[in-house]
Design an enzyme around this catalytic site. Structure first.
Site, short mmCIF file in Angstrom:
data_model
loop_
_atom_site.label_atom_id
_atom_site.label_comp_id
_atom_site.label_asym_id
_atom_site.label_seq_id
_atom_site.Cartn_x
_atom_site.Cartn_y
_atom_site.Cartn_z
CD1 TRP A 284 -0.82 -1.52 2.95
CD2 TRP A 284 0.46 0.35 3.48
NE1 TRP A 284 -0.25 -1.55 4.46
CE2 TRP A 284 0.55 -0.60 4.54
CE3 TRP A 284 0.90 1.60 3.62
CZ2 TRP A 284 1.31 -0.04 5.65
CZ3 TRP A 284 1.57 2.17 4.43
CH2 TRP A 284 1.94 1.14 5.56
CG ASN A 285 5.08 1.36 0.64
OD1 ASN A 285 4.74 0.31 -0.16
ND2 ASN A 285 6.19 1.65 0.80
CE LYS B 76 -3.75 -9.04 -3.12
NZ LYS B 76 -4.44 -7.78 -2.48
N GLY C 71 6.10 -6.54 -0.12
CA GLY C 71 5.47 -6.57 0.83
C GLY C 71 6.16 -6.78 2.28
N GLY C 72 5.59 -7.38 3.04
CA GLY C 72 6.31 -7.59 4.32
C GLY C 72 6.93 -9.01 4.44
CD GLU D 113 12.93 -5.38 -4.63
OE1 GLU D 113 13.43 -5.28 -3.54
OE2 GLU D 113 13.18 -5.40 -5.74
CG LEU D 114 10.68 -9.73 1.08
CD1 LEU D 114 11.23 -11.08 1.84
CD2 LEU D 114 9.24 -9.79 0.75
CB CYS E 250 10.69 -0.94 1.96
SG CYS E 250 11.07 -0.44 0.17
CD GLU F 246 9.51 -3.03 7.32
OE1 GLU F 246 8.64 -3.91 7.12
OE2 GLU F 246 9.92 -2.52 6.30
P1 NAD Z 1 1.95 -7.00 3.08
O1 NAD Z 1 2.84 -8.04 3.13
O2 NAD Z 1 0.88 -7.02 4.20
O3 NAD Z 1 0.93 -7.08 1.69
C1 NAD Z 1 1.52 -6.91 0.62
C2 NAD Z 1 0.34 -7.51 -0.37
O4 NAD Z 1 0.66 -9.02 -0.45
C3 NAD Z 1 -0.63 -6.88 -0.53
O5 NAD Z 1 -1.23 -6.82 -1.76
C4 NAD Z 1 -1.38 -8.17 0.29
O6 NAD Z 1 -2.87 -8.31 0.15
C5 NAD Z 1 -0.93 -9.40 -0.35
N1 NAD Z 1 -0.94 -10.50 0.37
C6 NAD Z 1 -1.14 -10.76 2.00
N2 NAD Z 1 -1.00 -11.79 2.16
C7 NAD Z 1 -0.90 -12.62 0.79
C8 NAD Z 1 -0.82 -14.17 0.76
N3 NAD Z 1 -0.78 -15.05 1.40
N4 NAD Z 1 -0.58 -14.44 -0.62
C9 NAD Z 1 -0.32 -13.47 -1.55
N5 NAD Z 1 -0.56 -12.25 -1.46
C10 NAD Z 1 -0.68 -11.83 -0.01
O7 NAD Z 1 2.73 -5.69 3.07
P2 NAD Z 1 2.08 -4.15 3.19
O8 NAD Z 1 1.72 -3.98 4.48
O9 NAD Z 1 0.88 -4.10 2.13
O10 NAD Z 1 3.37 -3.41 2.86
C11 NAD Z 1 4.27 -3.09 3.78
C12 NAD Z 1 5.57 -4.10 3.56
O11 NAD Z 1 5.88 -4.04 2.53
C13 NAD Z 1 6.62 -3.37 4.41
O12 NAD Z 1 7.31 -4.66 5.04
C14 NAD Z 1 7.77 -2.70 3.62
O13 NAD Z 1 8.93 -2.82 4.08
C15 NAD Z 1 7.34 -3.82 2.43
N6 NAD Z 1 8.12 -3.04 1.08
C16 NAD Z 1 9.22 -3.40 0.47
C17 NAD Z 1 9.35 -2.68 -0.59
C18 NAD Z 1 10.75 -3.13 -1.41
O14 NAD Z 1 10.85 -2.69 -2.70
N7 NAD Z 1 11.63 -3.86 -0.94
C19 NAD Z 1 9.08 -1.73 -1.01
C20 NAD Z 1 7.66 -1.31 -0.59
C21 NAD Z 1 7.43 -1.69 0.61
#
Ligand code: NAD
Length: 495
Positions: free
Chosen positions: A154-155, A178, A231-232, A253-254, A287, A388
């Site tokens: 979402w960020n 998605k 994501g996370g 990318e976490l 991130c 984090e």
């Molecule tokens: P999140 O992991 O909660 O969600 C990310 C995405 O994954 C969402 O679209 C979510 O719906 C989906 N998702 C959740 N569970 C899933 C599953 N079981 N299977 C498939 N998809 C699933 O992350 P967030 O809270 O949206 O974003 C914040 C995180 O993203 C932070 O940890 C941040 O560091 C990371 N991030 C990393 C980068 C990078 O480039 N390294 C960039 C931006 C954000």
């Protein structure tokens, strides 16, 4: 209450309702109120989208395009994004609360990824191999993988989706994207531009919904050939495990817990600004947030005083205003998580020297705001230094010398980014070489470009986005052998 905008998903070139007939609310973090309704996509919707993407990959107009024609489409798309950058930015701000100043600049920059990868589309060359066998001609081709599942957080919804879409499409794949359930609106507006640019139906499809439903179904779908996820860390692990069942390649990318290291030979004023931009820009919801400030003992007190004085002046409030410097946190659970970490830090014995609570300023209204927060006296083994937070919370950790700084910086499970502030070129190079991080910034912070690879060391991820090498993650290599001999020799031995 006025009727909320109700969105549909985009599958196979059509706007469709979810098969299950359910929608959920999307909130404006500045008001804390819902402003739109998003389709709750499930397994059946995912199947429809992946089938559409697979059909578009296997036949019809898309695979018939030459790489140059694909490149032209991507460049046309880039032009359309440039024309629509402001309106897309406004939707992102309404949906995720980041500042209009930041989002407008970010979206004006997004076209560059489509120009760059569009330009690269017809420069992916195989090789003629000088093979060590007589009468044999051997060459390689780089071919697309098929349907790419792209999952974004979402960020920075459109920037991070772009980091996947541009190379995936330039390589000739089709995509099911998605977005996060918290910020789906801008992606659904954005996809209209693909249609306008002339992408054939099914090449890009958008599924909305929850991670454990639509996201999980997408990663596991047997016709998905590759998964590109941002994501996370915990979600990344789940995605990696699910992808492993189908032996699908992944890009992950976490998260991060990036050190911003300030040496005593730094230009102090610049370093203060760099540290601020690392942790309070985007309300710390990046991130690459420089959430651990490592500062040399000899300047510790002076530096912290200057930093706190500067951060205390940050203007909070309406993210749609160009004057605002710190906006709200994107989601209610995220605000609660940040406040939880602030309590953890206090319990661990860190000293809160700025902020440390939800913002009560009148200009913040009912929005989800957290005051810019600084903790001193943090030890690197505390949870506030290891985990984090993804919010405007800075942990200050003192160090003695270069060795000490490097040891503290590297003593963390993550390895996404790091900052180094010094006037010494020798130190800049030596320290950068020894930091375990995918990106190191010296005397700057939070710079990214379509030209330069981005990704994590250690638990911050797998693979790289941006830069030339990113496109190779969306291709597979075929080796073609042609015999020019008039006869096939002994069939019982390896050639
Ligand atoms: P999140 O992991 O909660 O969600 C990310 C995405 O994954 C969402 O679209 C979510 O719906 C989906 N998702 C959740 N569970 C899933 C599953 N079981 N299977 C498939 N998809 C699933 O992350 P967030 O809270 O949206 O974003 C914040 C995180 O993203 C932070 O940890 C941040 O560091 C990371 N991030 C990393 C980068 C990078 O480039 N390294 C960039 C931006 C954000």
């Amino acid at each position: 209450m006025s009727e909320l905008a109700k969105y549909q998903m985009y599958i196979g070139g059509e706007w469709v309702d979810p098969v299950g007939g359910e929608w959920f609310d999307s909130f404006n973090p500045y008001t804390g109120q819902p402003w739109a309704r998003m389709p709750r996509g499930g397994e059946a919707d995912v199947d429809r989208a992946v089938t559409a993407a697979d059909d578009a990959f296997s036949g019809g107009d898309w695979p018939a395009l030459s790489p140059s024609q694909r490149g032209a489409l991507l460049r046309r798309l880039g032009d359309l994004i440039a024309e629509n950058a402001q309106s897309l930015a406004e939707i992102e701000v309404r949906d995720n609360g980041k500042l209009i100043a930041e989002m407008a600049a970010q979206l004006s920059y997004v076209p560059q990824w489509y120009y760059y990868f569009g330009g690269l589309a017809d420069k992916i060359e195989g090789a003629v191999i000088p093979i060590d066998k007589p009468e044999t001609f051997n060459y390689t081709r780089h071919e697309p993988l098929g349907v790419v599942a792209a999952i974004s957080p979402w960020n920075s919804p459109l920037l991070l989706a772009t980091w996947k879409l541009a190379p995936a499409l330039a390589a000739g794949n089709t995509v099911v994207l998605k977005p996060s359930e918290f910020t789906s609106a801008s992606t659904l507006e954005f996809v209209k531009l693909f249609e306008q640019a002339g992408f054939p139906p099914g090449v890009v499809n958008i599924i909305t919904g929850f991670g454990h439903e639509a996201g999980a179904a997408l990663v596991s779908h047997p016709k998905v050939a590759k998964v590109a996820f941002t994501g996370g860390e915990m979600t990344g692990q789940k995605v990696y495990q699910a992808a492993a069942v189908g032996l699908k390649p992944v890009t992950l990318e976490l998260g991060g817990k990036s050190p911003n290291i300030v040496f005593d030979d730094t230009a102090m004023e610049n370093a203060v600004k760099g540290v601020i931009s690392g942790i309070f820009a985007a309300t710390g919801q990046t991130c690459i947030a420089g959430s651990r400030l490592l500062v040399q003992n000899s300047i510790h007190n002076e530096f912290v005083d200057r930093l706190v004085d500067f951060a205390a002046t940050a203007r909070m409030g309406d993210p749609q205003s160009m004057d605002t410097q710190v906006g709200p946190v994107t989601t209610l659970p995220q605000m609660e998580k940040i406040l939880g970490y602030i309590d953890i830090a206090k319990d661990e014995g860190a000293e809160c020297v700025l902020g440390g609570h939800r913002a009560q300023r009148p200009e913040c209204g009912e929005g989800w705001f957290v005051e810019p927060t600084v903790f001193t006296g943090v030890r690197n083994d505390m949870r506030i230094a290891r985990e984090e937070v993804f919010g405007p919370v800075l942990s200050v950790i003192p160090f003695d010398d270069e060795e000490d700084a490097i040891a503290i910086a590297n003593d963390n499970p993550y390895g996404l980014a790091a900052g180094v502030w010094t006037q010494s070129i020798k130190r800049a190079i030596e320290v950068s070489n020894r930091l375990q991080a995918g990106t190191v910034w010296v005397n700057t912070y939070r710079a990214v470009s379509y030209l330069s690879p981005f990704g994590g060391y250690k638990r911050s991820g797998l693979g790289r986005e941006s830069g030339k090498q990113a496109i190779m993650d969306y291709l597979q290599t075929k080796s073609v052998w042609i015999s020019t001999s008039d006869e096939v020799p002994n069939p019982f031995i390896l050639r």
